[in-house]
Write a protein that holds these residues in place. Structure first.
Motif, PDB file in Angstrom:
ATOM      1  N   GLY A  50       0.804  -1.223   0.000  1.00 35.07           N
ATOM      2  CA  GLY A  50       0.000   0.000   0.000  1.00 35.07           C
ATOM      3  C   GLY A  50       0.827   1.259   0.000  1.00 35.07           C
ATOM      4  N   VAL A  51       0.515   2.120   0.975  1.00 31.59           N
ATOM      5  CA  VAL A  51       1.075   3.463   0.985  1.00 31.59           C
ATOM      6  C   VAL A  51       2.597   3.437   1.253  1.00 31.59           C
ATOM      7  CG1 VAL A  51       0.801   4.099   3.404  1.00 31.59           C
ATOM      8  CG2 VAL A  51       0.385   5.808   1.631  1.00 31.59           C
ATOM      9  N   ILE A 110       9.094   3.977   0.019  1.00 33.87           N
ATOM     10  CA  ILE A 110      10.200   3.196  -0.542  1.00 33.87           C
ATOM     11  C   ILE A 110      10.835   3.881  -1.748  1.00 33.87           C
ATOM     12  CG2 ILE A 110      10.690   1.055  -1.792  1.00 33.87           C
ATOM     13  CD1 ILE A 110       8.767  -0.323   0.139  1.00 33.87           C
ATOM     14  N   ARG A 111      10.016   4.392  -2.629  1.00 27.55           N
ATOM     15  CA  ARG A 111      10.526   4.988  -3.868  1.00 27.55           C
ATOM     16  C   ARG A 111      11.497   6.140  -3.568  1.00 27.55           C
ATOM     17  NH1 ARG A 111       7.629   7.547  -8.601  1.00 27.55           N
ATOM     18  NH2 ARG A 111       6.512   8.611  -6.946  1.00 27.55           N
ATOM     19  N   PRO A 112      11.059   7.153  -2.808  1.00 26.68           N
ATOM     20  CA  PRO A 112      12.014   8.249  -2.537  1.00 26.68           C
ATOM     21  C   PRO A 112      13.183   7.814  -1.658  1.00 26.68           C
ATOM     22  CG  PRO A 112       9.933   8.625  -1.408  1.00 26.68           C
ATOM     23  CD  PRO A 112       9.732   7.466  -2.288  1.00 26.68           C
ATOM     24  N   LEU A 113      12.954   6.843  -0.751  1.00 33.10           N
ATOM     25  CA  LEU A 113      14.026   6.406   0.143  1.00 33.10           C
ATOM     26  C   LEU A 113      15.175   5.782  -0.651  1.00 33.10           C
ATOM     27  CD1 LEU A 113      14.666   6.244   3.182  1.00 33.10           C
ATOM     28  CD2 LEU A 113      13.818   3.900   3.146  1.00 33.10           C
ATOM     29  N   LEU A 114      14.810   4.875  -1.573  1.00 33.32           N
ATOM     30  CA  LEU A 114      15.844   4.215  -2.378  1.00 33.32           C
ATOM     31  C   LEU A 114      16.553   5.222  -3.279  1.00 33.32           C
ATOM     32  CD1 LEU A 114      14.139   0.830  -3.322  1.00 33.32           C
ATOM     33  CD2 LEU A 114      15.894   1.279  -1.608  1.00 33.32           C
ATOM     34  N   THR A 115      15.767   6.124  -3.891  1.00 38.59           N
ATOM     35  CA  THR A 115      16.382   7.126  -4.764  1.00 38.59           C
ATOM     36  C   THR A 115      17.355   7.985  -3.971  1.00 38.59           C
ATOM     37  OG1 THR A 115      14.184   7.214  -5.745  1.00 38.59           O
ATOM     38  CG2 THR A 115      15.794   8.757  -6.595  1.00 38.59           C
ATOM     39  N   MET A 116      16.936   8.342  -2.734  1.00 38.13           N
ATOM     40  CA  MET A 116      17.793   9.177  -1.895  1.00 38.13           C
ATOM     41  C   MET A 116      19.114   8.461  -1.606  1.00 38.13           C
ATOM     42  SD  MET A 116      18.812   9.558   1.492  1.00 38.13           S
ATOM     43  CE  MET A 116      17.601   8.764   2.539  1.00 38.13           C
ATOM     44  N   SER A 175      -3.856  15.799  -9.492  1.00 42.06           N
ATOM     45  CA  SER A 175      -2.628  16.216  -8.830  1.00 42.06           C
ATOM     46  C   SER A 175      -2.725  16.112  -7.306  1.00 42.06           C
ATOM     47  CB  SER A 175      -2.263  17.644  -9.234  1.00 42.06           C
ATOM     48  OG  SER A 175      -3.274  18.526  -8.849  1.00 42.06           O
ATOM     49  N   ILE A 176      -3.945  15.916  -6.807  1.00 42.81           N
ATOM     50  CA  ILE A 176      -4.110  15.773  -5.359  1.00 42.81           C
ATOM     51  C   ILE A 176      -3.414  14.498  -4.854  1.00 42.81           C
ATOM     52  CG2 ILE A 176      -5.797  15.500  -3.491  1.00 42.81           C
ATOM     53  CD1 ILE A 176      -5.802  18.294  -4.637  1.00 42.81           C
ATOM     54  N   VAL A 177      -3.444  13.450  -5.671  1.00 41.96           N
ATOM     55  CA  VAL A 177      -2.772  12.206  -5.299  1.00 41.96           C
ATOM     56  C   VAL A 177      -1.300  12.486  -5.007  1.00 41.96           C
ATOM     57  CG1 VAL A 177      -2.232   9.862  -6.007  1.00 41.96           C
ATOM     58  CG2 VAL A 177      -4.297  10.934  -6.818  1.00 41.96           C
ATOM     59  N   ALA A 178      -0.697  13.313  -5.875  1.00 47.64           N
ATOM     60  CA  ALA A 178       0.712  13.639  -5.714  1.00 47.64           C
ATOM     61  C   ALA A 178       0.942  14.357  -4.387  1.00 47.64           C
ATOM     62  CB  ALA A 178       1.173  14.507  -6.873  1.00 47.64           C
ATOM     63  N   LEU A 179      -0.019  15.190  -3.982  1.00 48.90           N
ATOM     64  CA  LEU A 179       0.124  15.901  -2.714  1.00 48.90           C
ATOM     65  C   LEU A 179       0.055  14.952  -1.517  1.00 48.90           C
ATOM     66  CD1 LEU A 179      -1.864  19.192  -3.329  1.00 48.90           C
ATOM     67  CD2 LEU A 179       0.538  18.986  -2.719  1.00 48.90           C
ATOM     68  N   VAL A 180      -0.793  13.914  -1.651  1.00 51.72           N
ATOM     69  CA  VAL A 180      -0.886  12.939  -0.567  1.00 51.72           C
ATOM     70  C   VAL A 180       0.431  12.167  -0.447  1.00 51.72           C
ATOM     71  CG1 VAL A 180      -2.053  10.837   0.203  1.00 51.72           C
ATOM     72  CG2 VAL A 180      -3.383  12.733  -0.706  1.00 51.72           C
ATOM     73  N   ASP A 181       0.976  11.749  -1.581  1.00 48.91           N
ATOM     74  CA  ASP A 181       2.281  11.082  -1.572  1.00 48.91           C
ATOM     75  C   ASP A 181       3.345  12.001  -0.977  1.00 48.91           C
ATOM     76  OD1 ASP A 181       1.322   8.808  -2.615  1.00 48.91           O
ATOM     77  OD2 ASP A 181       2.325   8.924  -4.558  1.00 48.91           O
ATOM     78  N   PHE A 182       3.224  13.274  -1.332  1.00 44.42           N
ATOM     79  CA  PHE A 182       4.171  14.268  -0.835  1.00 44.42           C
ATOM     80  C   PHE A 182       4.134  14.315   0.687  1.00 44.42           C
ATOM     81  CE2 PHE A 182       4.892  18.596   0.685  1.00 44.42           C
ATOM     82  CZ  PHE A 182       6.161  18.842   0.183  1.00 44.42           C
ATOM     83  N   ALA A 183       2.935  14.301   1.244  1.00 46.68           N
ATOM     84  CA  ALA A 183       2.788  14.377   2.697  1.00 46.68           C
ATOM     85  C   ALA A 183       3.484  13.196   3.371  1.00 46.68           C
ATOM     86  CB  ALA A 183       1.310  14.409   3.073  1.00 46.68           C
ATOM     87  N   VAL A 184       3.320  12.005   2.761  1.00 45.01           N
ATOM     88  CA  VAL A 184       3.956  10.809   3.329  1.00 45.01           C
ATOM     89  C   VAL A 184       5.480  10.947   3.282  1.00 45.01           C
ATOM     90  CG1 VAL A 184       4.256   8.324   3.057  1.00 45.01           C
ATOM     91  CG2 VAL A 184       2.005   9.357   2.718  1.00 45.01           C
ATOM     92  N   THR A 185       5.989  11.399   2.130  1.00 46.86           N
ATOM     93  CA  THR A 185       7.431  11.551   1.978  1.00 46.86           C
ATOM     94  C   THR A 185       7.980  12.614   2.921  1.00 46.86           C
ATOM     95  OG1 THR A 185       6.899  11.224  -0.347  1.00 46.86           O
ATOM     96  CG2 THR A 185       9.198  11.556   0.184  1.00 46.86           C
ATOM     97  N   PHE A 186       7.163  13.630   3.188  1.00 39.93           N
ATOM     98  CA  PHE A 186       7.589  14.706   4.060  1.00 39.93           C
ATOM     99  C   PHE A 186       7.853  14.179   5.479  1.00 39.93           C
ATOM    100  CE2 PHE A 186       6.812  18.525   6.694  1.00 39.93           C
ATOM    101  CZ  PHE A 186       7.795  19.326   6.137  1.00 39.93           C
ATOM    102  N   VAL A 187       6.976  13.278   5.911  1.00 42.83           N
ATOM    103  CA  VAL A 187       7.165  12.652   7.226  1.00 42.83           C
ATOM    104  C   VAL A 187       8.496  11.893   7.239  1.00 42.83           C
ATOM    105  CG1 VAL A 187       6.247  10.950   8.847  1.00 42.83           C
ATOM    106  CG2 VAL A 187       4.692  12.508   7.650  1.00 42.83           C
ATOM    107  N   LEU A 188       8.803  11.244   6.121  1.00 39.43           N
ATOM    108  CA  LEU A 188      10.072  10.525   5.988  1.00 39.43           C
ATOM    109  C   LEU A 188      11.259  11.474   6.167  1.00 39.43           C
ATOM    110  CD1 LEU A 188      11.332   7.741   5.128  1.00 39.43           C
ATOM    111  CD2 LEU A 188      11.375   8.659   2.813  1.00 39.43           C
ATOM    112  N   LEU A 189      11.136  12.644   5.540  1.00 41.69           N
ATOM    113  CA  LEU A 189      12.213  13.631   5.647  1.00 41.69           C
ATOM    114  C   LEU A 189      12.395  14.082   7.097  1.00 41.69           C
ATOM    115  CD1 LEU A 189      14.234  15.727   4.363  1.00 41.69           C
ATOM    116  CD2 LEU A 189      12.312  17.297   4.334  1.00 41.69           C
ATOM    117  N   LEU A 190      11.262  14.325   7.781  1.00 39.17           N
ATOM    118  CA  LEU A 190      11.344  14.750   9.181  1.00 39.17           C
ATOM    119  C   LEU A 190      12.047  13.688  10.020  1.00 39.17           C
ATOM    120  CD1 LEU A 190       7.871  16.471   9.804  1.00 39.17           C
ATOM    121  CD2 LEU A 190      10.077  17.514   9.246  1.00 39.17           C
TER     122      LEU A 190
END
Lengths: 410, 292
Positions: free
Chosen positions: B63-64, B69-75, B143-158
């Protein structure tokens, strides 16, 4: 626009560019290459000019609507009839703002909801409940409106048990019932409907028709396209006959249907031949194998042996079925002068629901001349729901016939 | 459905009742109250956005977690390739992974919106052919989907910041402005691509290429300060450069300096594409239903 006119179309036209494949496409490898290069150059040119790409080797302009004029008053329930390709659906698409007219104009007063398909936007992964909200919003209902009618919608559809199941697990019957239930609870000022009653089993169809009658009875303006003459007759007050992209007849629904019927007969058979035959009664008998019982009277042909042939043609002009008493090597029917009337029973086991034209012919066995011919009105054939292995011969099936059993008594 | 006011008809007093406004359909007629019409369809916008979000991770096992995973591996790859192997400098004292992550957040937001919105009209062709609504709803809702993904990735960054002991300062409060900038920067080109994609499906193949290419020409894996000074203004013609620089300035505190002339140029490019996108979209949206 007068105060009670809600829709007025003036000189409405809609043009499409269609492409054809040339018949002898792949004669030689060189021809194929040349044609492909030509098509590529044309595609690139179109793109440079910002035009749309049309597949095919030759292009043609096609007017789906041409010079359509009409006026619809508030509270009118209008049936739009005509053959396939006559422009009915294009007209509805223009009126519901999905596509823009090429010429002419339409003035519309009031909120339009269009129902060109049941279940527009249904998502297979979402549950029934979620799809009700999704579909409702797509059809133009507000969230509050859907909330208010939610129980009614679920009740009407009869799928309350599966409301939280993804609709991809639904049977096709459940799916259309839920979809129609949402649509049936729309409350626009003008409702545009395209052949959506043709869903579900016979019982559900009756329910849909009843719901449509309610909607029509509430003083809403309804535009209704259907091939189901019975539904048109029972729902609509007036009718518009579309033919080759224009409105060929506008009037009371019965007049429009009569005009349509006469035209179909005239175009197919060149008028009646005046042998004095007339139809006393036609009944559709749905018990067991669906059958058409026809009583003919006024037979004034000499005593002799005759073959009786029945031809079935779909309203779109495709030959569908043929039946015969006598002929095909068997003995003909002895008809004497005193037998002026005759009962025919034509069994219709394999027909899809559609409107059919039926022609009866009396053929002299000795001379093979057609001595009498009778064109029956359109018969609106609604077969009972199919079960098990039965397959209907679809009206879009194209060429070919079914042999229909026929029996005669005098 | 909504009601339309034809100002001309209104002026002539033809509309007799207050709720009975006349809608006129004619070839080439542009609707004068397009934007208020759009506003009245906000519920449809919300429900289409909700549908895309709800469906996004259906029938996936993790799921979410895909959004993590995608941004983590790329990072990790970017940090190893650009930071460890190529030994490129980070912004000030910010750890390299945090710097990469701060650039990747807006890049993924931009690229997801671009690819989702560019395909949205084709994937929703069943709706467009059967029901009227302002077509602009479809690409914007996707584009709202992208914002939801963004929110998840943002938590990862924090989480990453806490882990590496790097904390942002007051600039992070301005982040919403830059999120909006990223969305607008993506929507402009996305609207052009979406309307072209309806006519010429060639663009279906072009969009993934743009996204792949864009990731390397934008300062995602490296700091934009490594770009030679004399090329920096030209480099900022890429609107994503301004967006990423803005994000890094917000998230890395004072560590990343914004190159202001370049940022201003990026803003102008974003505004230009947005204007062009809306114009192209509106000029072609009435023909969409005929082209599917």
């Amino acid at each position: 626009m007068t105060s009670d006119t809600v829709i007025r179309a003036e000189g409405l036209g809609k043009k499409y560019i269609i492409g054809h494949q040339t018949a002898d496409r792949s004669t030689t490898f060189r021809d194929v290459i040349t044609q492909n290069v030509k098509n590529f150059v044309r595609g690139a040119k179109d793109m440079a000019q910002g035009k749309a790409i049309v597949a095919g080797d030759e292009l043609e302009e096609f007017w789906a609507l041409k010079d359509v004029n009409f006026e619809i008053k508030r509270g009118d329930v209008v049936g739009i009839i005509g053959r396939n390709g006559a422009g009915k659906s294009t007209l509805l698409k223009v009126l519901s703002r999905i596509t823009e007219p090429t010429e002419g104009r339409v003035e519309i007063k009031g909120r339009v909801a269009s129902l060109l398909e049941v279940g527009t936007g249904f998502h297979p992964e979402l549950s029934g409940r979620e799809n009700v909200y999704l579909n409702g919003a797509i059809l133009g209902m507000t969230r509050a409106e859907i909330n208010r009618k939610f129980d009614e919608i679920v009740d009407f559809s009869g799928v309350e048990k599966f409301l939280d199941t993804p609709v991809k697990r639904y049977s096709s019957g459940m799916y259309v019932r839920l979809a129609f239930a949402v649509a049936a609870h729309l409350e626009p000022e003008i409702l545009v409907v395209d052949e959506v009653l043709a869903v579900g089993d016979a019982e559900f169809q009756k329910k849909c028709l009843g719901k449509m009658q309610d909607v029509a009875g509430q003083g809403r303006t309804v535009l209704f396209v259907s091939h189901n003459i019975g539904a048109i007759k029972s729902l609509c007050k007036s009718g518009i006959l579309m033919q080759n992209g224009s409105a060929a007849f506008i009037g009371q629904v019965q007049d429009t249907l009569d005009f349509y019927g006469r035209q179909l007969n005239a175009s197919r058979h060149g008028g009646s031949d005046g042998s004095g035959l007339r139809v006393e009664s036609i009944t559709l008998d749905y018990n067991g194998t669906p059958a058409l019982d026809i009583r003919v009277d006024g037979l004034s042909i000499p005593t002799g042996r005759y073959e009786i042939r029945a031809f079935l043609t779909s309203a779109s002009g495709t030959a569908v079925g043929v039946g015969s008493v006598g002929g095909f090597g068997s003995k003909g029917l002895e008809i004497s002068v005193k037998n002026q009337s005759l009962n025919l029973s034509l069994q219709l086991p394999n027909l899809a629901r559609d409107i059919y034209l039926i022609t009866l012919e009396w053929v002299d066995e000795a001379t093979h001349n057609v001595v009498a011919r009778l064109n029956l009105d359109e018969v609106d054939f609604l077969p009972p729901p199919l079960t098990g292995e039965n397959h209907a011969l679809d009206s879009s099936w194209g060429s070919g016939f079914v042999r229909l059993p026929i029996s005669v008594s005098m | 459905m909504t009601e339309q006011v034809s100002p001309a008809a209104h002026a002539e007093g033809i509309a007799t009742e207050k709720s009975q406004r006349i809608l006129i359909l004619e070839a080439g007629r542009t609707e004068r109250n397009y934007w208020s019409d759009l506003w009245s369809y906000r519920e449809l916008f919300a429900i289409l956005a909700w549908r895309d979000v709800a469906v996004q991770y259906k029938q996936t096992v993790i799921g979410v977690a895909w959004a993590v995973i995608r941004p983590l591996l790329t990072m990790i790859i970017f940090t190893v390739v650009f930071g460890t192997l190529a030994k490129l400098p980070s912004e000030g004292t910010a750890p390299y992974p945090v710097m990469v992550m701060a650039g990747m957040l807006p890049w993924f937001l931009f690229s997801t919106i671009l690819s989702q919105a560019a395909n949205s009209l084709v994937t929703n062709s069943n709706l467009i052919g059967k029901v009227y609504f302002p077509r602009l709803i479809v690409p914007t809702a996707s584009s709202i989907v992208a914002l939801v993904d963004f929110a998840v990735t943002f938590v990862l960054l924090l989480g990453l910041m806490v882990l590496l002991g790097f904390f942002p300062s007051w600039q992070i409060l301005l982040l919403p402005l830059f999120i909006l900038l990223a969305v607008l920067a993506a929507l402009g080109p996305a609207l052009i691509l979406a309307s072209l994609n309806v006519r010429y499906r060639d663009f279906r193949f072009i969009v993934p290429f743009i996204v792949q290419f864009g990731m390397y020409v934008s300062p995602v894996g490296f700091a934009s300060s490594v770009v030679p000074d004399n090329l920096r203004l030209i480099y900022s013609m890429n609107p994503v450069v301004g967006v990423i620089d803005g994000f890094r300035w917000c998230l890395l505190g004072g560590e990343a300096e914004i190159y202001w002339p370049g940022f201003a140029l990026s803003l102008i490019v974003v505004a230009f594409f947005l204007w062009l996108g809306i114009r192209t979209f509106r000029a072609t949206e009435k023909t969409f239903a005929d082209l599917f």
